[in-house]
Design an enzyme around this catalytic site. Structure first.
Site, PDB file in Angstrom:
ATOM      1  CB  THR A  25      -0.897   0.002   1.256  1.00 17.57           C
ATOM      2  OG1 THR A  25      -1.705  -1.175   1.223  1.00 17.57           O
ATOM      3  CG2 THR A  25      -1.806   1.228   1.297  1.00 17.57           C
ATOM      4  CE  LYS A  94       4.855  -1.952   5.154  1.00 24.75           C
ATOM      5  NZ  LYS A  94       4.561  -0.892   4.195  1.00 24.75           N
ATOM      6  N   GLY A  95       3.270   1.982   8.158  1.00 21.89           N
ATOM      7  CA  GLY A  95       1.977   2.234   8.787  1.00 21.89           C
ATOM      8  C   GLY A  95       1.614   3.681   8.946  1.00 21.89           C
ATOM      9  N   GLY A  97      -0.245   4.904   6.993  1.00 25.94           N
ATOM     10  CA  GLY A  97      -1.668   4.797   6.656  1.00 25.94           C
ATOM     11  C   GLY A  97      -2.415   3.989   7.706  1.00 25.94           C
ATOM     12  CD  GLU A 103       1.081  -1.643   4.910  1.00 24.40           C
ATOM     13  OE1 GLU A 103       0.765  -0.859   4.017  1.00 24.40           O
ATOM     14  OE2 GLU A 103       1.716  -1.300   5.917  1.00 24.40           O
ATOM     15  CE  LYS A 121       9.479   7.093   1.876  1.00 23.92           C
ATOM     16  NZ  LYS A 121       8.604   6.111   1.350  1.00 23.92           N
TER      17      LYS A 121
HETATM   18  C1  5RP Z   1       1.612   2.203   4.408  1.00 21.80           C
HETATM   19  C2  5RP Z   1       3.088   2.078   4.260  1.00 21.80           C
HETATM   20  C3  5RP Z   1       3.701   2.601   3.010  1.00 21.80           C
HETATM   21  O1  5RP Z   1       4.325   1.534   2.355  1.00 21.80           O
HETATM   22  C4  5RP Z   1       4.697   3.661   3.368  1.00 21.80           C
HETATM   23  O2  5RP Z   1       4.000   4.717   4.002  1.00 21.80           O
HETATM   24  C5  5RP Z   1       5.439   4.191   2.135  1.00 21.80           C
HETATM   25  O3  5RP Z   1       4.583   4.904   1.322  1.00 21.80           O
HETATM   26  P1  5RP Z   1       5.055   5.550  -0.048  1.00 21.80           P
HETATM   27  O4  5RP Z   1       5.435   4.428  -0.967  1.00 21.80           O
HETATM   28  O5  5RP Z   1       3.848   6.313  -0.525  1.00 21.80           O
HETATM   29  O6  5RP Z   1       6.232   6.452   0.244  1.00 21.80           O
HETATM   30  O7  5RP Z   1       3.767   1.563   5.117  1.00 21.80           O
HETATM   31  O8  5RP Z   1       1.198   1.627   5.612  1.00 21.80           O
END
Ligand code: 5RP
Length: 225
Positions: A25, A94-95, A97, A103, A121
């Site tokens: 996600t 993560k998380g 969202g 996940e 990251k």
């Molecule tokens: C969601 C996540 C996403 O993988 C993480 O926030 C990275 O997001 P993006 O690819 O938009 O940078 O852990 O729960």
């Protein structure tokens, strides 16, 4: 092509015919889903997918990828997902969202879990750039917060977008956003949170990633366990 897209396309090269593939996600995972759909359309790739969130499931469905529900699987071949933080030991945060429960289930179920991210990251320790999201049973939030506080953490419930209530995850949980002492290592942190009553799941993905693909200005570095 941006770095997130580049690294997602690279991860898709590990997908082979017949695989059951977990869809992550986020914006990087979205590029991965698009690439799978392109390969299905143009190269006849034959796979089945399982999604870590409703948003990824919707995307996969709209792109005509075959999809099964999480409750119908007991393993997957490959899981590809993004992360908010990646340490040199390949521990993830993560998380950001609402979907870390699915996940983490998929990351654990996968024969191979490949993380896709851009250079932004990379961190030296978990919690360097973000608070640690901890999903809690709503009625337990105060007791859980107190236990985490006793373990040295500071933080509170994540507010909703309008800031007039609290954030509720896909599974109906609240999220405590906690900061721990920066000298606690990731394994200890993982154990402390795992052993706290009321916690449903949390954002530290310890010893789960098999590989991390990092893109930086058009170049990809691969790190394998
Ligand atoms: C969601 C996540 C996403 O993988 C993480 O926030 C990275 O997001 P993006 O690819 O938009 O940078 O852990 O729960």
């Amino acid at each position: 092509m941006n770095d997130k897209q580049l690294v997602a396309i690279q991860a898709a090269t590990f997908v082979k015919d017949g695989m059951l593939v977990g869809l992550g996600t986020g914006s990087t995972a979205n590029y991965f889903i698009e690439e799978l759909a392109r390969r299905q359309r143009e190269d006849g790739l034959k796979i089945t997918t399982v999604a870590s969130s409703t948003i990824s499931a919707n995307m996969a469905q709209s792109l005509h990828l075959p999809i099964v529900a999480l409750e119908h699987i007991s393993y997957i071949d490959l899981y590809v997902d993004g992360a908010d933080e990646v340490t040199p030991e390949m521990t993830l945060l993560k998380g950001r969202g609402s979907d870390l429960v699915k996940e983490k289930l998929l990351a654990k179920a996968a024969t191979q879990f490949i993380v896709v991210a851009d250079e932004s990251k990379l961190v030296s320790r978990i919690g360097q750039n973000f608070v640690i999201p901890i999903e809690v049973i709503p009625f337990a939030w105060q007791l859980t917060k107190k236990s985490l506080h006793d373990a040295g953490a500071e933080g509170d419930l994540r507010p909703n977008a309008a800031k007039d209530g609290f954030w509720v995850t896909s599974h109906g949980s609240y999220v405590l956003e906690m900061k721990f002492d920066k000298n606690i290592d990731a394994e200890t942190l993982n154990n402390i949170i795992n052993n706290t009553p009321g916690v449903i799941e949390h954002g530290i993905f310890y010893s789960l990633a098999d590989a991390v693909l990092i893109a930086n200005n058009g170049h990809i570095t691969e790190r394998w366990r």
